[in-house]
Design an enzyme around this catalytic site. Sequence first.
Site, PDB file in Angstrom:
ATOM      1  N   CYS A 184       0.834  -1.202   0.000  1.00 52.95           N
ATOM      2  CA  CYS A 184       0.000   0.000   0.000  1.00 52.95           C
ATOM      3  C   CYS A 184       0.872   1.257   0.000  1.00 52.95           C
ATOM      4  CB  CYS A 184      -0.912  -0.007   1.230  1.00 52.95           C
ATOM      5  SG  CYS A 184      -1.689   1.571   1.559  1.00 52.95           S
ATOM      6  N   HIS A 202      -6.151   3.653   0.711  1.00 50.59           N
ATOM      7  CA  HIS A 202      -5.808   3.792   2.133  1.00 50.59           C
ATOM      8  C   HIS A 202      -6.367   5.169   2.457  1.00 50.59           C
ATOM      9  CE1 HIS A 202      -2.627   3.566   5.571  1.00 50.59           C
ATOM     10  NE2 HIS A 202      -3.393   4.642   5.789  1.00 50.59           N
ATOM     11  N   HIS A 218      -7.666   8.791   3.289  1.00 51.61           N
ATOM     12  CA  HIS A 218      -6.953  10.063   3.433  1.00 51.61           C
ATOM     13  C   HIS A 218      -7.957  11.178   3.272  1.00 51.61           C
ATOM     14  CE1 HIS A 218      -6.856   8.511  -0.648  1.00 51.61           C
ATOM     15  NE2 HIS A 218      -6.973   9.774  -1.070  1.00 51.61           N
ATOM     16  N   HIS A 272      -8.387  14.967   2.193  1.00 48.96           N
ATOM     17  CA  HIS A 272      -7.766  16.077   1.462  1.00 48.96           C
ATOM     18  C   HIS A 272      -8.106  17.385   2.184  1.00 48.96           C
ATOM     19  CE1 HIS A 272      -7.114  13.834  -2.445  1.00 48.96           C
ATOM     20  NE2 HIS A 272      -8.080  13.097  -1.938  1.00 48.96           N
TER      21      HIS A 272
HETATM   22  P1  5GP Z   1      -7.743  10.088  -4.096  1.00 52.11           P
HETATM   23  O1  5GP Z   1      -7.861  10.234  -5.592  1.00 52.11           O
HETATM   24  O2  5GP Z   1      -7.539   8.631  -3.732  1.00 52.11           O
HETATM   25  O3  5GP Z   1      -8.827  10.735  -3.313  1.00 52.11           O
HETATM   26  O4  5GP Z   1      -6.430  10.876  -3.698  1.00 52.11           O
HETATM   27  C1  5GP Z   1      -5.151  10.353  -3.819  1.00 52.11           C
HETATM   28  C2  5GP Z   1      -4.193  11.519  -3.739  1.00 52.11           C
HETATM   29  O5  5GP Z   1      -2.909  11.023  -3.480  1.00 52.11           O
HETATM   30  C3  5GP Z   1      -4.123  12.316  -5.057  1.00 52.11           C
HETATM   31  O6  5GP Z   1      -4.460  13.668  -4.805  1.00 52.11           O
HETATM   32  C4  5GP Z   1      -2.680  12.129  -5.500  1.00 52.11           C
HETATM   33  O7  5GP Z   1      -2.141  13.281  -6.099  1.00 52.11           O
HETATM   34  C5  5GP Z   1      -1.979  11.785  -4.191  1.00 52.11           C
HETATM   35  N1  5GP Z   1      -0.813  10.949  -4.367  1.00 52.11           N
HETATM   36  C6  5GP Z   1      -0.699   9.848  -5.151  1.00 52.11           C
HETATM   37  N2  5GP Z   1       0.524   9.316  -5.038  1.00 52.11           N
HETATM   38  C7  5GP Z   1       1.198  10.090  -4.151  1.00 52.11           C
HETATM   39  C8  5GP Z   1       2.543  10.041  -3.634  1.00 52.11           C
HETATM   40  O8  5GP Z   1       3.344   9.156  -3.946  1.00 52.11           O
HETATM   41  N3  5GP Z   1       2.896  11.011  -2.744  1.00 52.11           N
HETATM   42  C9  5GP Z   1       2.013  11.996  -2.369  1.00 52.11           C
HETATM   43  N4  5GP Z   1       2.465  12.912  -1.498  1.00 52.11           N
HETATM   44  N5  5GP Z   1       0.746  12.077  -2.838  1.00 52.11           N
HETATM   45  C10 5GP Z   1       0.347  11.129  -3.730  1.00 52.11           C
HETATM   46 ZN    ZN Z   2      -2.181   1.307   3.744  1.00 49.44          ZN
END
Ligand code: 5GP
Ligand code: ZN
Length: 114
Positions: free
Chosen positions: A4, A98, A100, A102
């Site tokens: 992950c 996982h 998160h 924002h």
């Molecule tokens: P989701 O689309 O799952 O709500 O958000 C995932 C977020 O993780 C995206 O905004 C993406 O830019 C960020 N993200 C993906 N890979 C990485 C990484 O390796 N490092 C960091 N700091 N952010 C990441």
């Molecule tokens: Zn995880």
Amino acid sequence: MSECLFCQINKGAIPSEKVYDSDGLFAIKDVNPQAPIHLLIIPKKHFSTILEIQEEDHELIGSIYSIANRLAKDNGLDQTGFRVVVNCGKEAGQSVFHIHYHLLGGRPFKWPPG
Ligand code: 5GP
Ligand code: ZN
């Protein structure tokens, strides 16, 4: 869950710009920011989506809002407004499984979201 992404970032196996770290949570700068301030607040415990949150997790999940408030204030977003967003599942655009939170701010946002 060694594969992950956010578990690996938590362990330090993948580098990140950490802005907060505690026993239960950490926060990093998003690698692909969608606003001048775009942070991710992440529980260290692995949950694939918010659907996995149980009653025993409520204190941990509630504490995310204390950190969101602190980070928003640290960045002056309490003066202007900000968003705290969680995507859950495919149609919401979740890409990292996982959970998160924002924290987005530093520009005006539209509603409804795209
Ligand atoms: P989701 O689309 O799952 O709500 O958000 C995932 C977020 O993780 C995206 O905004 C993406 O830019 C960020 N993200 C993906 N890979 C990485 C990484 O390796 N490092 C960091 N700091 N952010 C990441
Ligand atoms: Zn995880």
